[in-house]
Design an enzyme around this catalytic site. Structure first.
Site, mmCIF file in Angstrom:
data_model
loop_
_atom_site.group_PDB
_atom_site.id
_atom_site.type_symbol
_atom_site.label_atom_id
_atom_site.label_comp_id
_atom_site.label_asym_id
_atom_site.label_seq_id
_atom_site.Cartn_x
_atom_site.Cartn_y
_atom_site.Cartn_z
ATOM 1 N N PRO A 160 -4.185 33.861 61.088
ATOM 2 C CA PRO A 160 -4.749 32.487 61.189
ATOM 3 C C PRO A 160 -3.273 31.770 61.857
ATOM 4 C CG PRO A 160 -5.766 32.415 59.555
ATOM 5 C CD PRO A 160 -5.414 34.262 60.010
ATOM 6 N N GLU A 161 -3.680 30.806 62.648
ATOM 7 C CA GLU A 161 -2.730 30.252 62.444
ATOM 8 C C GLU A 161 -3.246 28.673 62.704
ATOM 9 O OE1 GLU A 161 0.641 30.988 64.678
ATOM 10 O OE2 GLU A 161 0.525 32.821 64.628
ATOM 11 N N LYS A 174 -0.648 26.555 57.121
ATOM 12 C CA LYS A 174 -1.143 27.010 57.355
ATOM 13 C C LYS A 174 -2.436 27.247 55.734
ATOM 14 C CE LYS A 174 1.362 30.553 59.641
ATOM 15 N NZ LYS A 174 1.384 32.055 59.905
ATOM 16 N N ARG A 219 5.820 43.431 62.497
ATOM 17 C CA ARG A 219 4.763 42.646 63.699
ATOM 18 C C ARG A 219 5.957 42.882 64.756
ATOM 19 N NH1 ARG A 219 3.341 37.456 61.240
ATOM 20 N NH2 ARG A 219 5.867 37.476 59.474
#
Ligand SMILES: [Zn+2]
Length: 289
Positions: free
Chosen positions: A2-3, A61, A269
Protein backbone atom coordinates in the site's frame (compact mmCIF):
# COMPACT_ATOMS: atom_id res chain seq x y z
CA UNK A 1 2.59 -2.55 -1.01
CA UNK A 2 0.00 0.00 0.00
CA UNK A 3 1.15 3.54 -0.67
CA UNK A 4 0.61 6.68 1.39
CA UNK A 5 -2.87 7.56 0.04
CA UNK A 6 -4.17 4.06 0.77
CA UNK A 7 -2.66 4.13 4.26
CA UNK A 8 -4.20 7.55 4.88
CA UNK A 9 -7.62 6.20 3.88
CA UNK A 10 -7.15 3.41 6.42
CA UNK A 11 -6.00 5.93 9.05
CA UNK A 12 -9.11 8.07 8.55
CA UNK A 13 -11.33 5.02 8.77
CA UNK A 14 -9.77 3.84 12.02
CA UNK A 15 -9.75 7.37 13.41
CA UNK A 16 -13.45 7.68 12.71
CA UNK A 17 -14.67 4.26 13.80
CA UNK A 18 -12.26 2.72 16.29
CA UNK A 19 -11.13 5.50 18.61
CA UNK A 20 -12.45 6.55 22.03
CA UNK A 21 -14.09 3.15 22.47
CA UNK A 22 -13.15 0.97 25.42
CA UNK A 23 -11.43 -2.22 24.25
CA UNK A 24 -13.06 -5.38 25.59
CA UNK A 25 -11.01 -8.18 24.04
CA UNK A 26 -8.17 -8.92 21.66
CA UNK A 27 -8.15 -12.29 19.87
CA UNK A 28 -4.89 -13.21 18.22
CA UNK A 29 -5.78 -15.96 15.77
CA UNK A 30 -2.33 -16.19 14.23
CA UNK A 31 0.69 -15.53 16.48
CA UNK A 32 2.96 -14.70 13.53
CA UNK A 33 0.98 -11.49 13.05
CA UNK A 34 2.10 -10.21 16.47
CA UNK A 35 5.67 -11.54 16.29
CA UNK A 36 7.15 -8.04 16.46
CA UNK A 37 5.38 -7.30 19.73
CA UNK A 38 7.48 -7.89 22.86
CA UNK A 39 5.67 -10.50 24.93
CA UNK A 40 3.46 -11.56 22.02
CA UNK A 41 -0.31 -11.98 22.22
CA UNK A 42 -0.48 -11.91 26.02
CA UNK A 43 1.30 -8.58 26.26
CA UNK A 44 -0.84 -7.02 23.49
CA UNK A 45 -3.96 -8.13 25.32
CA UNK A 46 -2.66 -6.75 28.62
CA UNK A 47 -1.83 -3.39 27.03
CA UNK A 48 -5.09 -2.94 25.10
CA UNK A 49 -7.94 -4.44 27.13
CA UNK A 50 -9.56 -1.75 29.28
CA UNK A 51 -7.81 1.01 27.37
CA UNK A 52 -8.92 2.82 24.18
CA UNK A 53 -7.28 4.15 21.04
CA UNK A 54 -6.98 7.91 21.36
CA UNK A 55 -6.69 8.52 17.61
CA UNK A 56 -5.02 7.09 14.51
CA UNK A 57 -1.71 8.64 13.46
CA UNK A 58 0.44 8.23 10.37
CA UNK A 59 3.89 9.11 9.15
CA UNK A 60 4.61 8.08 5.57
CA UNK A 61 3.22 4.60 5.21
CA UNK A 62 3.46 3.88 8.94
CA UNK A 63 0.32 3.83 11.04
CA UNK A 64 -0.11 3.76 14.80
CA UNK A 65 -2.87 4.07 17.37
CA UNK A 66 -1.81 5.85 20.59
CA UNK A 67 -3.49 4.55 23.73
CA UNK A 68 -5.62 6.79 25.95
CA UNK A 69 -4.58 5.55 29.39
CA UNK A 70 -1.22 4.04 28.48
CA UNK A 71 -0.34 7.31 26.78
CA UNK A 72 3.31 6.44 26.34
CA UNK A 73 2.43 3.40 24.24
CA UNK A 74 0.80 2.81 20.88
CA UNK A 75 -0.40 -0.09 18.76
CA UNK A 76 1.58 0.04 15.52
CA UNK A 77 -0.26 -1.32 12.46
CA UNK A 78 2.19 -2.61 9.87
CA UNK A 79 0.24 -3.37 6.69
CA UNK A 80 3.10 -5.12 4.91
CA UNK A 81 2.17 -6.34 1.43
CA UNK A 82 -1.42 -7.39 1.94
CA UNK A 83 -2.58 -6.15 5.35
CA UNK A 84 -6.10 -4.77 5.67
CA UNK A 85 -7.95 -3.20 8.57
CA UNK A 86 -11.68 -3.83 8.43
CA UNK A 87 -14.40 -2.48 10.67
CA UNK A 88 -16.88 -5.34 10.67
CA UNK A 89 -20.17 -6.14 12.29
CA UNK A 90 -19.59 -8.38 15.32
CA UNK A 91 -21.63 -11.15 13.75
CA UNK A 92 -20.06 -11.01 10.29
CA UNK A 93 -18.34 -14.27 9.31
CA UNK A 94 -14.60 -14.37 9.86
CA UNK A 95 -12.49 -13.54 6.84
CA UNK A 96 -10.32 -16.36 5.54
CA UNK A 97 -7.14 -14.53 6.48
CA UNK A 98 -8.35 -12.93 9.71
CA UNK A 99 -5.33 -12.64 12.02
CA UNK A 100 -6.31 -10.37 14.91
CA UNK A 101 -9.69 -9.18 16.17
CA UNK A 102 -10.22 -6.22 18.53
CA UNK A 103 -13.61 -6.09 20.25
CA UNK A 104 -15.05 -3.07 22.01
CA UNK A 105 -17.28 -2.77 25.09
CA UNK A 106 -20.12 -1.18 23.15
CA UNK A 107 -20.55 -4.34 21.00
CA UNK A 108 -20.63 -2.19 17.92
CA UNK A 109 -18.38 -2.92 14.94
CA UNK A 110 -15.12 -4.66 15.72
CA UNK A 111 -11.71 -3.99 14.20
CA UNK A 112 -10.19 -6.84 12.24
CA UNK A 113 -6.67 -7.19 10.95
CA UNK A 114 -6.70 -9.38 7.85
CA UNK A 115 -3.44 -10.30 6.14
CA UNK A 116 -3.10 -12.96 3.49
CA UNK A 117 0.67 -12.99 3.10
CA UNK A 118 1.46 -12.19 6.78
CA UNK A 119 4.33 -9.79 6.09
CA UNK A 120 2.42 -7.24 8.14
CA UNK A 121 1.41 -7.32 11.76
CA UNK A 122 0.53 -5.46 14.94
CA UNK A 123 2.82 -4.57 17.81
CA UNK A 124 2.98 -2.47 20.95
CA UNK A 125 5.68 0.19 20.94
CA UNK A 126 6.82 2.99 23.22
CA UNK A 127 5.95 6.49 22.05
CA UNK A 128 8.82 8.96 22.32
CA UNK A 129 8.17 12.60 21.48
CA UNK A 130 4.90 11.66 19.78
CA UNK A 131 6.30 8.90 17.56
CA UNK A 132 6.72 5.15 18.21
CA UNK A 133 10.39 4.27 18.74
CA UNK A 134 10.47 1.97 15.68
CA UNK A 135 9.26 4.82 13.45
CA UNK A 136 11.52 7.55 14.85
CA UNK A 137 13.98 7.27 11.93
CA UNK A 138 11.25 7.81 9.32
CA UNK A 139 11.30 11.28 7.78
CA UNK A 140 8.16 13.37 7.57
CA UNK A 141 6.05 12.90 4.43
CA UNK A 142 5.06 15.75 2.09
CA UNK A 143 1.45 15.74 3.32
CA UNK A 144 2.61 16.36 6.90
CA UNK A 145 1.90 19.97 7.97
CA UNK A 146 5.36 20.08 9.54
CA UNK A 147 7.13 18.80 6.41
CA UNK A 148 10.20 20.99 5.76
CA UNK A 149 10.39 21.33 1.97
CA UNK A 150 13.66 23.27 1.81
CA UNK A 151 15.50 20.98 4.21
CA UNK A 152 14.24 17.96 2.26
CA UNK A 153 15.47 19.42 -1.03
CA UNK A 154 18.92 19.88 0.52
CA UNK A 155 18.90 16.34 1.94
CA UNK A 156 17.90 14.85 -1.42
CA UNK A 157 20.65 16.72 -3.31
CA UNK A 158 23.25 15.81 -0.68
CA UNK A 159 22.54 12.09 -1.15
CA UNK A 160 23.94 12.42 -4.66
CA UNK A 161 22.61 9.10 -5.91
CA UNK A 162 19.89 8.13 -8.41
CA UNK A 163 16.92 10.42 -7.73
CA UNK A 164 14.41 7.57 -7.71
CA UNK A 165 16.46 5.71 -5.10
CA UNK A 166 16.45 8.82 -2.89
CA UNK A 167 12.68 9.30 -3.30
CA UNK A 168 12.18 5.76 -1.98
CA UNK A 169 14.55 6.32 0.97
CA UNK A 170 12.14 6.70 3.91
CA UNK A 171 14.79 8.33 6.07
CA UNK A 172 15.08 11.25 3.61
CA UNK A 173 11.43 11.71 2.61
CA UNK A 174 8.72 9.25 3.54
CA UNK A 175 5.53 8.06 1.94
CA UNK A 176 6.62 8.02 -1.71
CA UNK A 177 6.49 4.46 -2.98
CA UNK A 178 7.31 3.00 -6.36
CA UNK A 179 4.10 4.15 -8.06
CA UNK A 180 4.18 7.78 -6.94
CA UNK A 181 7.92 8.05 -7.51
CA UNK A 182 7.36 7.11 -11.16
CA UNK A 183 4.40 9.46 -11.48
CA UNK A 184 6.20 12.45 -9.98
CA UNK A 185 9.30 11.84 -12.13
CA UNK A 186 7.14 11.60 -15.26
CA UNK A 187 5.30 14.81 -14.38
CA UNK A 188 8.59 16.61 -13.74
CA UNK A 189 10.26 15.09 -16.85
CA UNK A 190 13.13 13.69 -14.84
CA UNK A 191 14.77 10.32 -15.49
CA UNK A 192 14.86 8.35 -12.22
CA UNK A 193 18.45 7.34 -12.84
CA UNK A 194 19.71 10.90 -12.80
CA UNK A 195 21.88 11.71 -9.85
CA UNK A 196 20.01 13.78 -7.28
CA UNK A 197 23.11 15.93 -6.81
CA UNK A 198 23.07 16.89 -10.50
CA UNK A 199 19.52 18.28 -10.32
CA UNK A 200 18.89 21.91 -9.44
CA UNK A 201 17.12 22.77 -6.20
CA UNK A 202 14.10 23.97 -8.13
CA UNK A 203 13.91 20.71 -10.11
CA UNK A 204 14.08 18.62 -6.92
CA UNK A 205 11.40 20.91 -5.48
CA UNK A 206 9.25 20.27 -8.55
CA UNK A 207 9.62 16.49 -8.12
CA UNK A 208 8.52 16.78 -4.47
CA UNK A 209 5.60 19.03 -5.38
CA UNK A 210 4.42 16.68 -8.12
CA UNK A 211 4.62 13.73 -5.72
CA UNK A 212 2.51 15.73 -3.27
CA UNK A 213 -0.07 16.65 -5.91
CA UNK A 214 -0.40 13.14 -7.30
CA UNK A 215 -0.79 11.66 -3.80
CA UNK A 216 -3.41 14.28 -2.91
CA UNK A 217 -5.31 13.41 -6.09
CA UNK A 218 -5.18 9.71 -5.23
CA UNK A 219 -6.40 10.50 -1.75
CA UNK A 220 -9.30 12.57 -3.11
CA UNK A 221 -10.37 9.66 -5.30
CA UNK A 222 -10.05 7.11 -2.53
CA UNK A 223 -11.81 9.36 -0.08
CA UNK A 224 -15.20 7.81 -0.57
CA UNK A 225 -14.26 4.39 0.76
CA UNK A 226 -14.05 5.55 4.36
CA UNK A 227 -17.62 6.84 4.36
CA UNK A 228 -18.74 3.26 4.58
CA UNK A 229 -17.91 1.27 7.65
CA UNK A 230 -15.55 -0.80 5.62
CA UNK A 231 -11.94 0.30 5.56
CA UNK A 232 -9.77 -1.34 3.00
CA UNK A 233 -6.37 -1.31 1.42
CA UNK A 234 -5.99 -2.55 -2.11
CA UNK A 235 -2.25 -2.36 -2.49
CA UNK A 236 -0.72 -1.58 -5.86
CA UNK A 237 -3.73 -2.00 -8.10
CA UNK A 238 -5.82 0.54 -6.25
CA UNK A 239 -8.66 2.77 -7.23
CA UNK A 240 -6.22 5.31 -8.65
CA UNK A 241 -4.84 3.00 -11.33
CA UNK A 242 -6.77 4.51 -14.23
CA UNK A 243 -5.39 7.96 -13.51
CA UNK A 244 -1.72 6.99 -13.62
CA UNK A 245 0.41 8.48 -16.40
CA UNK A 246 3.52 6.30 -16.19
CA UNK A 247 3.22 3.44 -13.74
CA UNK A 248 1.93 0.21 -15.30
CA UNK A 249 1.63 1.71 -18.81
CA UNK A 250 4.37 -0.20 -20.62
CA UNK A 251 4.01 0.15 -24.41
CA UNK A 252 1.16 2.65 -24.12
CA UNK A 253 1.62 6.15 -25.55
CA UNK A 254 2.98 8.87 -23.28
CA UNK A 255 0.08 11.24 -22.57
CA UNK A 256 2.39 14.19 -23.29
CA UNK A 257 4.40 13.20 -26.39
CA UNK A 258 3.00 9.86 -27.62
CA UNK A 259 6.22 7.85 -27.28
CA UNK A 260 5.60 4.34 -25.90
CA UNK A 261 6.20 4.15 -22.13
CA UNK A 262 9.14 1.95 -21.28
CA UNK A 263 9.48 -0.46 -18.38
CA UNK A 264 12.86 -1.01 -16.78
CA UNK A 265 14.11 -3.00 -13.80
CA UNK A 266 15.15 -0.83 -10.87
CA UNK A 267 15.88 -1.88 -7.28
CA UNK A 268 14.17 -5.27 -7.84
CA UNK A 269 11.03 -3.51 -9.03
CA UNK A 270 9.70 -2.07 -12.25
CA UNK A 271 10.16 1.53 -13.25
CA UNK A 272 8.07 3.17 -15.94
CA UNK A 273 9.19 6.23 -17.87
CA UNK A 274 8.78 8.02 -21.17
CA UNK A 275 11.97 7.56 -23.20
CA UNK A 276 11.49 10.97 -24.82
CA UNK A 277 10.28 13.16 -21.93
CA UNK A 278 12.63 11.51 -19.43
CA UNK A 279 15.82 10.89 -21.35
CA UNK A 280 18.61 8.77 -19.93
CA UNK A 281 21.41 10.68 -18.25
CA UNK A 282 24.19 11.26 -20.77
CA UNK A 283 26.97 8.73 -20.47
CA UNK A 284 30.28 10.46 -20.18
CA UNK A 285 32.53 9.91 -23.15
CA UNK A 286 35.99 8.68 -22.45
CA UNK A 287 38.52 11.34 -23.41
CA UNK A 288 40.37 10.75 -26.64
CA UNK A 289 44.01 9.96 -26.41
ZN1 LIG B 1 6.68 11.63 -23.30
Amino acid sequence: MPELPEVEVVRRGIDRWATERSIAAVDVLYPRSVRRSPGGAGAIRAALVGDAFRCASRRGKYLWLPLSIGGDQALVVHLGMSGQVLMQSVDAADEKHLRVRVRFDDDQREMRFVDQRTFGGLYIDDVIEGVPSTIAHIARDPLDPQFDRDATIRAIRRKDTEIKRVLLDQSVISGIGNIYADESLWRSKVNGRRSSGSLSSSKVGEVIDQATVVMREALAQGGTSFDSLYVNVNGESGYFERSLDAYGREGEPCRRCGAPIRREAFMNRSSFRCPRCQRSPRTRRSPRT
